[in-house]
Design an enzyme around this catalytic site. Structure first.
Site, PDB file in Angstrom:
ATOM      1  N   GLU A   1       1.164  -4.501 -14.725  1.00  0.00           N
ATOM      2  CA  GLU A   1       0.003  -3.749 -14.223  1.00  0.00           C
ATOM      3  C   GLU A   1      -0.936  -3.250 -15.321  1.00  0.00           C
ATOM      4  O   GLU A   1      -2.147  -3.210 -15.120  1.00  0.00           O
ATOM      5  CB  GLU A   1       0.478  -2.575 -13.361  1.00  0.00           C
ATOM      6  CG  GLU A   1       1.092  -2.976 -12.021  1.00  0.00           C
ATOM      7  CD  GLU A   1       2.559  -3.357 -12.124  1.00  0.00           C
ATOM      8  OE1 GLU A   1       3.126  -3.341 -13.230  1.00  0.00           O
ATOM      9  OE2 GLU A   1       3.146  -3.699 -11.075  1.00  0.00           O
TER      10      GLU A   1
ATOM     11  N   GLU B   1     -10.271   3.171  -8.857  1.00  0.00           N
ATOM     12  CA  GLU B   1      -9.132   3.627  -9.677  1.00  0.00           C
ATOM     13  C   GLU B   1      -9.116   2.866 -11.006  1.00  0.00           C
ATOM     14  O   GLU B   1      -8.112   2.302 -11.437  1.00  0.00           O
ATOM     15  CB  GLU B   1      -7.791   3.471  -8.946  1.00  0.00           C
ATOM     16  CG  GLU B   1      -6.672   4.318  -9.511  1.00  0.00           C
ATOM     17  CD  GLU B   1      -5.320   3.991  -8.874  1.00  0.00           C
ATOM     18  OE1 GLU B   1      -4.760   2.922  -9.139  1.00  0.00           O
ATOM     19  OE2 GLU B   1      -4.832   4.814  -8.093  1.00  0.00           O
TER      20      GLU B   1
ATOM     21  N   HIS C   1      12.094  -0.642  -0.886  1.00  0.00           N
ATOM     22  CA  HIS C   1      11.039  -1.668  -0.975  1.00  0.00           C
ATOM     23  C   HIS C   1      11.612  -3.031  -0.567  1.00  0.00           C
ATOM     24  O   HIS C   1      12.782  -3.316  -0.803  1.00  0.00           O
ATOM     25  CB  HIS C   1      10.563  -1.687  -2.432  1.00  0.00           C
ATOM     26  CG  HIS C   1       9.294  -2.435  -2.682  1.00  0.00           C
ATOM     27  ND1 HIS C   1       9.212  -3.802  -2.654  1.00  0.00           N
ATOM     28  CD2 HIS C   1       8.047  -2.000  -2.990  1.00  0.00           C
ATOM     29  CE1 HIS C   1       7.971  -4.176  -2.937  1.00  0.00           C
ATOM     30  NE2 HIS C   1       7.241  -3.096  -3.136  1.00  0.00           N
TER      31      HIS C   1
ATOM     32  N   HIS D   1      10.576   0.714  -7.435  1.00  0.00           N
ATOM     33  CA  HIS D   1      10.357  -0.723  -7.240  1.00  0.00           C
ATOM     34  C   HIS D   1       9.839  -1.455  -8.475  1.00  0.00           C
ATOM     35  O   HIS D   1       9.696  -2.671  -8.464  1.00  0.00           O
ATOM     36  CB  HIS D   1       9.350  -0.949  -6.100  1.00  0.00           C
ATOM     37  CG  HIS D   1       7.964  -0.499  -6.426  1.00  0.00           C
ATOM     38  ND1 HIS D   1       7.067  -1.276  -7.098  1.00  0.00           N
ATOM     39  CD2 HIS D   1       7.332   0.671  -6.204  1.00  0.00           C
ATOM     40  CE1 HIS D   1       5.944  -0.614  -7.263  1.00  0.00           C
ATOM     41  NE2 HIS D   1       6.071   0.578  -6.739  1.00  0.00           N
TER      42      HIS D   1
ATOM     43  N   ARG E   1       8.714  -3.588 -11.625  1.00  0.00           N
ATOM     44  CA  ARG E   1       9.267  -4.811 -12.217  1.00  0.00           C
ATOM     45  C   ARG E   1       9.965  -4.567 -13.540  1.00  0.00           C
ATOM     46  O   ARG E   1      10.983  -5.191 -13.843  1.00  0.00           O
ATOM     47  CB  ARG E   1       8.145  -5.839 -12.442  1.00  0.00           C
ATOM     48  CG  ARG E   1       8.002  -6.808 -11.287  1.00  0.00           C
ATOM     49  CD  ARG E   1       6.780  -7.688 -11.425  1.00  0.00           C
ATOM     50  NE  ARG E   1       6.381  -8.094 -10.085  1.00  0.00           N
ATOM     51  CZ  ARG E   1       6.657  -9.275  -9.551  1.00  0.00           C
ATOM     52  NH1 ARG E   1       7.281 -10.192 -10.235  1.00  0.00           N
ATOM     53  NH2 ARG E   1       6.278  -9.553  -8.316  1.00  0.00           N
TER      54      ARG E   1
ATOM     55  N   ASP F   1      -4.207  -2.182  -9.816  1.00  0.00           N
ATOM     56  CA  ASP F   1      -3.696  -2.970 -10.946  1.00  0.00           C
ATOM     57  C   ASP F   1      -2.786  -4.115 -10.546  1.00  0.00           C
ATOM     58  O   ASP F   1      -1.974  -4.569 -11.350  1.00  0.00           O
ATOM     59  CB  ASP F   1      -2.947  -2.028 -11.894  1.00  0.00           C
ATOM     60  CG  ASP F   1      -1.815  -1.283 -11.194  1.00  0.00           C
ATOM     61  OD1 ASP F   1      -1.485  -1.638 -10.052  1.00  0.00           O
ATOM     62  OD2 ASP F   1      -1.255  -0.341 -11.796  1.00  0.00           O
TER      63      ASP F   1
HETATM   64  C1  UD1 Z   1       3.519  -5.312  -6.078  1.00  0.00           C
HETATM   65  C2  UD1 Z   1       2.622  -5.081  -7.289  1.00  0.00           C
HETATM   66  C3  UD1 Z   1       2.873  -3.686  -7.874  1.00  0.00           C
HETATM   67  C4  UD1 Z   1       2.724  -2.622  -6.797  1.00  0.00           C
HETATM   68  C5  UD1 Z   1       3.637  -2.961  -5.630  1.00  0.00           C
HETATM   69  C6  UD1 Z   1       3.405  -1.983  -4.503  1.00  0.00           C
HETATM   70  C7  UD1 Z   1       2.045  -6.981  -8.741  1.00  0.00           C
HETATM   71  C8  UD1 Z   1       2.452  -7.798  -9.901  1.00  0.00           C
HETATM   72  N1  UD1 Z   1       2.938  -6.053  -8.325  1.00  0.00           N
HETATM   73  O1  UD1 Z   1       4.873  -5.325  -6.542  1.00  0.00           O
HETATM   74  O2  UD1 Z   1       1.932  -3.434  -8.895  1.00  0.00           O
HETATM   75  O3  UD1 Z   1       3.084  -1.366  -7.346  1.00  0.00           O
HETATM   76  O4  UD1 Z   1       3.324  -4.286  -5.142  1.00  0.00           O
HETATM   77  O5  UD1 Z   1       4.456  -1.978  -3.594  1.00  0.00           O
HETATM   78  O6  UD1 Z   1       0.978  -7.169  -8.211  1.00  0.00           O
HETATM   79  N2  UD1 Z   1       8.064  -8.577   0.036  1.00  0.00           N
HETATM   80  C9  UD1 Z   1       8.262  -8.811   1.376  1.00  0.00           C
HETATM   81  N3  UD1 Z   1       7.406  -8.241   2.270  1.00  0.00           N
HETATM   82  C10 UD1 Z   1       6.378  -7.418   1.892  1.00  0.00           C
HETATM   83  C11 UD1 Z   1       6.205  -7.177   0.521  1.00  0.00           C
HETATM   84  C12 UD1 Z   1       7.051  -7.769  -0.390  1.00  0.00           C
HETATM   85  O7  UD1 Z   1       9.173  -9.524   1.763  1.00  0.00           O
HETATM   86  O8  UD1 Z   1       5.639  -6.918   2.751  1.00  0.00           O
HETATM   87  C13 UD1 Z   1       8.977  -9.241  -0.950  1.00  0.00           C
HETATM   88  C14 UD1 Z   1       8.695 -10.752  -1.070  1.00  0.00           C
HETATM   89  O9  UD1 Z   1       9.907 -11.432  -1.303  1.00  0.00           O
HETATM   90  C15 UD1 Z   1       7.801 -10.815  -2.313  1.00  0.00           C
HETATM   91  C16 UD1 Z   1       8.439  -9.735  -3.155  1.00  0.00           C
HETATM   92  O10 UD1 Z   1       8.772  -8.681  -2.240  1.00  0.00           O
HETATM   93  O11 UD1 Z   1       7.797 -12.080  -2.926  1.00  0.00           O
HETATM   94  C17 UD1 Z   1       7.599  -9.219  -4.292  1.00  0.00           C
HETATM   95  O12 UD1 Z   1       6.289  -8.854  -3.866  1.00  0.00           O
HETATM   96  P1  UD1 Z   1       5.134  -8.676  -4.980  1.00  0.00           P
HETATM   97  O13 UD1 Z   1       3.876  -8.219  -4.315  1.00  0.00           O
HETATM   98  O14 UD1 Z   1       5.019  -9.906  -5.802  1.00  0.00           O
HETATM   99  O15 UD1 Z   1       5.719  -7.576  -5.954  1.00  0.00           O
HETATM  100  P2  UD1 Z   1       6.029  -6.043  -5.706  1.00  0.00           P
HETATM  101  O16 UD1 Z   1       7.274  -5.745  -6.447  1.00  0.00           O
HETATM  102  O17 UD1 Z   1       5.931  -5.734  -4.275  1.00  0.00           O
HETATM  103  N1  UDP Z   2       4.545   4.641   0.695  1.00  0.00           N
HETATM  104  C1  UDP Z   2       4.694   4.384   2.046  1.00  0.00           C
HETATM  105  N2  UDP Z   2       5.950   4.098   2.517  1.00  0.00           N
HETATM  106  C2  UDP Z   2       7.039   4.042   1.719  1.00  0.00           C
HETATM  107  C3  UDP Z   2       6.873   4.268   0.332  1.00  0.00           C
HETATM  108  C4  UDP Z   2       5.607   4.556  -0.146  1.00  0.00           C
HETATM  109  O1  UDP Z   2       3.732   4.435   2.808  1.00  0.00           O
HETATM  110  O2  UDP Z   2       8.151   3.781   2.210  1.00  0.00           O
HETATM  111  C5  UDP Z   2       3.195   4.914   0.183  1.00  0.00           C
HETATM  112  C6  UDP Z   2       3.038   6.082  -0.768  1.00  0.00           C
HETATM  113  O3  UDP Z   2       2.730   7.270  -0.067  1.00  0.00           O
HETATM  114  C7  UDP Z   2       1.898   5.643  -1.667  1.00  0.00           C
HETATM  115  C8  UDP Z   2       2.052   4.148  -1.694  1.00  0.00           C
HETATM  116  O4  UDP Z   2       2.815   3.779  -0.562  1.00  0.00           O
HETATM  117  O5  UDP Z   2       0.621   5.924  -1.106  1.00  0.00           O
HETATM  118  C9  UDP Z   2       2.743   3.738  -2.958  1.00  0.00           C
HETATM  119  O6  UDP Z   2       3.131   2.433  -2.873  1.00  0.00           O
HETATM  120  P1  UDP Z   2       4.154   1.777  -3.882  1.00  0.00           P
HETATM  121  O7  UDP Z   2       5.112   2.789  -4.371  1.00  0.00           O
HETATM  122  O8  UDP Z   2       4.672   0.580  -3.200  1.00  0.00           O
HETATM  123  O9  UDP Z   2       3.193   1.273  -5.067  1.00  0.00           O
HETATM  124  P2  UDP Z   2       2.566   1.967  -6.346  1.00  0.00           P
HETATM  125  O10 UDP Z   2       1.877   3.213  -5.954  1.00  0.00           O
HETATM  126  O11 UDP Z   2       3.683   2.190  -7.310  1.00  0.00           O
HETATM  127  O12 UDP Z   2       1.631   0.916  -6.862  1.00  0.00           O
END
Ligand code: UD1
Ligand code: UDP
Length: 386
Positions: free
Chosen positions: A135, A121, A259, A226, A228, A99
């Site tokens: 999402e 999924e 995160h 984490h 939003r 999502d």
């Molecule tokens: C995203 C997804 C969320 C998912 C989550 C999993 C969307 C809208 N959100 O949220 O559905 O549950 O990923 O973790 O698609 N960043 C880093 N390094 C990384 C990853 C993130 O620095 O490897 C920081 C960056 O500043 C980035 C910010 O996190 O801009 C947000 O990342 P983003 O993918 O937009 O949103 P998440 O909150 O990670």
């Molecule tokens: N996970 C991981 N390391 C972490 C936290 C989560 O590998 O420090 C794994 C977790 O087991 C799951 C996935 O990441 O499989 C979940 O990711 P996240 O919580 O970022 O996203 P969501 O599932 O909410 O979309």
């Protein structure tokens, strides 16, 4: 023999890599199909870490992440870049998972190229367009764009049938996360003790390491958060609750891999960084995270994946969200939906910490999310249709 048909497997964030790795590995065994792992790079470090856990790397990486990215800009970048990639490579099919923004924009890009899309999924719903945000809408908008819907449960199938998605496009497969989890659990269990390695890689403070990780029988709670829709006030509540939790239970610790999103890191570090029994650590590689889920007393999380995984390891989950698109876990009793209100979090944590019978009961319930064969079922459907 004729050339194998290319299936592009898209992943943009950590959970997509974890849940698609099993699909990619299964398609590698196909005699007629050839998977290509395409990373949008919506995540960067966390994506590389997730690929690394499976000894995989993307075949192509669009590297689209920008620090502090917003939804509009990210959506536009993914749509354009995936569109350009698909236009050039013209695969037989595209698979997206879940999502995220990468999923919605990639499915649209494939649709514009006339390439059939499979949604892994599919069918999860809260029917509240603001929760989880964005999402819920991402997942709903993807459905009408797809030719195949790979559904984790019968409930997700009923959701799609009620939206007039054709029944012959729906395939109940189980969730691929269970395939990935079982694979990783096998790998982790076959190794020597990880305590030292985990402590070093995650930078666990020494006092927490000796008092909790190395101390047999010491109870600690695994936390992730984490979402939003919790940014801002929700995170203040979560931090308040975590602090209250360790104050109320002097023998209990909390380990929280934080995160990388700055909207998460800043409030969490500022509000919890000074407590000896709360270890704020780096995001864990999947193999380390599976080990942590196995060792914790229970999980307190807003993550979708953790709701599906932890019960397979016998760990109850308190879900810090107001709604969940995963009602099966709540019905089964493996997950309890408790929101972010500090009093509720404290009350429900107290039950698990102080009522041994209730803890035992909830840790032995059956996980409803699959049997570890979801990827095989997806391969079979694609082989017969392509
Ligand atoms: C995203 C997804 C969320 C998912 C989550 C999993 C969307 C809208 N959100 O949220 O559905 O549950 O990923 O973790 O698609 N960043 C880093 N390094 C990384 C990853 C993130 O620095 O490897 C920081 C960056 O500043 C980035 C910010 O996190 O801009 C947000 O990342 P983003 O993918 O937009 O949103 P998440 O909150 O990670
Ligand atoms: N996970 C991981 N390391 C972490 C936290 C989560 O590998 O420090 C794994 C977790 O087991 C799951 C996935 O990441 O499989 C979940 O990711 P996240 O919580 O970022 O996203 P969501 O599932 O909410 O979309």
């Amino acid at each position: 023999m004729s050339e194998k048909k290319k299936v592009v497997v898209v992943a943009g964030t950590r959970p997509e890599v974890i849940k698609m790795s099993s699909v990619y590995m299964e398609l590698k065994n196909s005699e007629t199909l050839e998977p290509v792992f395409l990373s949008t790079g919506q995540h960067r470090e966390m994506l590389a870490q997730a690929f690394g856990a499976f000894d995989l790397a993307p075949d192509h990486d669009l590297r689209l992440m920008q620090p502090g990215q917003d939804l509009t800009g990210l959506t536009a970048r993914v749509l354009q870049a995936v569109g350009d990639y698909l236009k050039e490579h013209q695969p037989a099919a595209v698979l997206v998972q879940g999502d995220t923004t990468s999923v919605l924009a990639s499915a649209m890009a494939a649709f514009y190229q006339g390439i059939p899309v499979g949604h892994v999924e599919a069918g999860l719903r809260t029917y509240n367009m603001y929760s989880p945000w964005p999402e819920e809408m991402n997942r709903r908008l993807v459905s009408p764009l797809c030719r195949w819907h790979f559904l984790p449960t019968e409930t997700s199938q009923s959701n799609l049938l009620s939206e007039r998605i054709p029944a012959d496009a729906c395939h109940v497969t189980g969730n691929t996360v269970i395939d990935s989890l079982l694979w990783m659990r096998g790998k982790v269990n076959s190794e020597e003790d990880r305590t030292k390695g985990v402590a070093e890689r995650l930078k666990v403070p020494d006092s927490f390491r000796t008092n909790f990780l190395e101390e047999v029988g010491k109870r600690w709670i695994l936390v992730t958060a984490h979402r939003r829709e919790s940014h801002g006030g929700g995170f203040d509540d979560i931090c308040h609750a975590l602090r209250g939790l360790v104050e109320a239970h002097p023998d209990v610790g909390i380990l929280y891999p934080v995160h990388l999103n700055p909207a998460v890191r800043k409030p969490v570090m500022e509000q919890l960084g000074d407590n000896e029994r709360i270890a704020l650590v780096e995001p864990a590689g999947y193999e380390d995270f599976v080990w942590l889920m196995n060792r914790c007393y229970f999980a307190l999380s807003d993550s979708g994946g953790v709701q599906e995984e932890a019960p397979s390891l016998g760990k109850p989950v308190l879900v810090m969200r107001e709604t969940t698109e995963r009602p099966e876990g709540v019905v089964a009793g493996t997950c309890l939906l408790i929101g972010t209100n500090p009093e509720r979090i404290l009350a429900e944590a107290k039950v698990l910490l102080e009522d041994a019978n209730e803890y035992q009961r909830r840790s032995q319930l059956k996980n409803p999310y699959g049997d570890g064969k979801a990827a095989e079922r997806i391969r079979t459907v694609l082989e017969s249709d392509l």
